[in-house]
Design a protein around this motif. Structure first.
Motif, PDB file in Angstrom:
ATOM      1  N   SER A 132       0.691  -1.173   0.078  1.00 49.24           N
ATOM      2  CA  SER A 132       0.057   0.095  -0.031  1.00 49.24           C
ATOM      3  C   SER A 132       0.884   1.300  -0.188  1.00 49.24           C
ATOM      4  N   MET A 133       1.742   0.904   0.487  1.00 55.26           N
ATOM      5  CA  MET A 133       3.026   2.687   0.547  1.00 55.26           C
ATOM      6  C   MET A 133       3.339   2.936  -0.396  1.00 55.26           C
ATOM      7  N   GLU A 134       3.529   2.020  -1.291  1.00 55.41           N
ATOM      8  CA  GLU A 134       3.859   1.921  -2.634  1.00 55.41           C
ATOM      9  C   GLU A 134       2.683   2.671  -4.226  1.00 55.41           C
ATOM     10  N   LEU A 135       1.698   3.033  -3.174  1.00 53.02           N
ATOM     11  CA  LEU A 135       0.837   2.931  -4.103  1.00 53.02           C
ATOM     12  C   LEU A 135       0.745   4.762  -4.312  1.00 53.02           C
ATOM     13  N   SER A 136      -0.400   4.841  -5.438  1.00 56.34           N
ATOM     14  CA  SER A 136      -0.296   6.930  -5.167  1.00 56.34           C
ATOM     15  C   SER A 136      -1.986   7.126  -4.574  1.00 56.34           C
ATOM     16  N   GLY A 137      -2.333   7.693  -4.578  1.00 59.59           N
ATOM     17  CA  GLY A 137      -2.958   8.590  -3.308  1.00 59.59           C
ATOM     18  C   GLY A 137      -4.446   7.850  -4.168  1.00 59.59           C
ATOM     19  N   GLY A 138      -4.503   7.801  -5.825  1.00 56.96           N
ATOM     20  CA  GLY A 138      -5.501   7.024  -6.171  1.00 56.96           C
ATOM     21  C   GLY A 138      -5.990   5.992  -6.231  1.00 56.96           C
ATOM     22  N   MET A 139      -4.355   4.962  -6.367  1.00 60.40           N
ATOM     23  CA  MET A 139      -4.696   4.105  -6.329  1.00 60.40           C
ATOM     24  C   MET A 139      -5.299   3.611  -5.102  1.00 60.40           C
ATOM     25  N   LYS A 140      -4.531   4.330  -4.161  1.00 60.83           N
ATOM     26  CA  LYS A 140      -5.243   3.816  -2.770  1.00 60.83           C
ATOM     27  C   LYS A 140      -6.607   4.097  -2.158  1.00 60.83           C
ATOM     28  N   ARG A 141      -7.279   4.496  -3.350  1.00 60.75           N
ATOM     29  CA  ARG A 141      -8.647   4.996  -2.477  1.00 60.75           C
ATOM     30  C   ARG A 141      -8.849   3.702  -4.131  1.00 60.75           C
ATOM     31  N   ARG A 142      -8.731   3.649  -4.944  1.00 59.73           N
ATOM     32  CA  ARG A 142      -9.595   2.208  -5.838  1.00 59.73           C
ATOM     33  C   ARG A 142      -8.753   1.097  -4.669  1.00 59.73           C
ATOM     34  N   VAL A 143      -7.940   1.067  -3.396  1.00 61.54           N
ATOM     35  CA  VAL A 143      -7.982  -0.486  -2.881  1.00 61.54           C
ATOM     36  C   VAL A 143      -9.010  -0.155  -1.801  1.00 61.54           C
ATOM     37  N   MET A 144      -9.340   1.124  -1.206  1.00 59.55           N
ATOM     38  CA  MET A 144     -10.369   1.058  -0.351  1.00 59.55           C
ATOM     39  C   MET A 144     -12.025   0.979  -1.079  1.00 59.55           C
ATOM     40  N   ILE A 145     -11.837   1.000  -2.304  1.00 60.63           N
ATOM     41  CA  ILE A 145     -12.805   0.810  -2.649  1.00 60.63           C
ATOM     42  C   ILE A 145     -13.606  -1.036  -2.654  1.00 60.63           C
TER      43      ILE A 145
END
Length: 309
Positions: A132-145
């Motif tokens: 998770s620490m390697e992801l951009s903010g937009g990708m992190k939000r996708r992971v949350m979804i």
């Protein structure tokens, strides 16, 4: 359509006496996208938190797929996926493991095919082994979804899903929401971005000071409260609106090149035909005509102002 979420006279008062929700009643239909608009502190997040069982209601009732969120909270919660405003991911955990773990929390059996489908749908499959620490903010939000969808909920709550996301990613998120709807997921989102509601919602609700001011189909709302504006560009500039046109409540732009006329879309007559005849009689020559319709933002601002008055 079938109601999937039913809220009756929902109230919530915090310890200090602040009334966050004041008797909200709302029915959400299966398969729709409902956007909840409201300023900061309006009660949007409290409403979602109460439906999802994070906050206890102070009065009234909520059911999700027929399950009362207090009496039958386990079954109610299984129907719900929640994507909160804050991104909260374990930084060293891989994306695939994060999403699998979320499914397990709801007691769902392992289903690698379903997890892969979600990750592919959210353009995360090539990131499945990334931490998770390697992801951009937009990708992190996708992971949350993806986490919220892992246990196959029938209702998905998105609390400010595109906050802090750039315009391009925001539009990607809109496409994701549309895809989820096509899969039969009911989606309720809160947003500060009026264009977000205008772009993807079927219905729009406006909340202010803990009260639901209005809820309606988006198109019906636009027609109900919308005004159209006609801009009349003139062949030659004028210094002032002729007295013979005073009955039309026109305004003249700063350069004297255009007249502006507003009319109610609900009216039987717009008055435009008579206006154009009177303009010709006044000796003015038209160069062009332009019409614009009120935006959802203008409607929202006017409703909130009325409520504050």
């Amino acid at each position: 359509m079938t109601a999937i979420v039913e809220i009756r006279d929902l109230r919530k008062t915090y310890a200090g006496g602040f009334e966050a929700l004041k008797g909200i009643s709302l029915t959400i239909e299966e398969g729709e996208i409902l956007a909840l608009l409201g300023p900061n502190g309006a009660g949007k997040t409290t409403l979602i938190s109460t439906i999802c069982g994070i906050t206890n209601p102070g009065g009234g009732s909520i059911s999700v797929s027929g399950h009362d969120v207090v009496i039958d909270y386990r079954n109610a919660r299984r129907q719900i996926g929640l994507v909160p405003q804050e991104i909260n991911l374990e930084p060293f955990t891989k994306v695939l493991d994060t999403v699998k773990y979320s499914r397990g929390l709801f007691g769902k059996p392992r289903d690698d095919a379903h997890i892969e489908k979600i990750l592919r749908q959210l353009s995360l499959w090539d990131k499945k082994d990334s931490r998770s620490m390697e992801l951009s903010g937009g990708m992190k939000r996708r992971v949350m979804i993806a986490k919220a969808l892992a246990h196959e909920p029938r209702v998905l709550f998105l609390d400010e899903p595109t906050a802090g996301v750039d315009v391009e990613l925001r539009k990607d998120m809109w496409e994701i929401v549309a895809d989820l709807k096509s899969d039969g997921v009911t989606i309720i989102l809160t947003t500060h971005y009026i264009e977000e509601a205008e772009a993807i919602a079927d219905r729009v609700g406006v909340i202010n000071k803990g009260e639901l001011l209005l809820i309606d189909d988006k198109d019906a709302l636009m027609a109900r409260f919308g005004q159209k504006h006609l801009r009349i560009d003139l062949q030659e500039s004028i210094a002032a609106v002729p007295d013979s046109l005073s009955v039309h409540d026109l305004t003249l732009d700063e350069g004297g090149n255009s007249l502006h006329y507003s009319y109610d879309t609900r009216g039987e007559r717009t008055g435009i035909t008579q206006l154009l005849n009177d303009i010709a009689t006044a000796g003015l020559v038209l160069r062009d005509l332009h019409t614009e319709e009120s935006s959802l933002e203008e409607i929202f601002v006017s409703l909130v102002r009325e409520d504050a008055a």
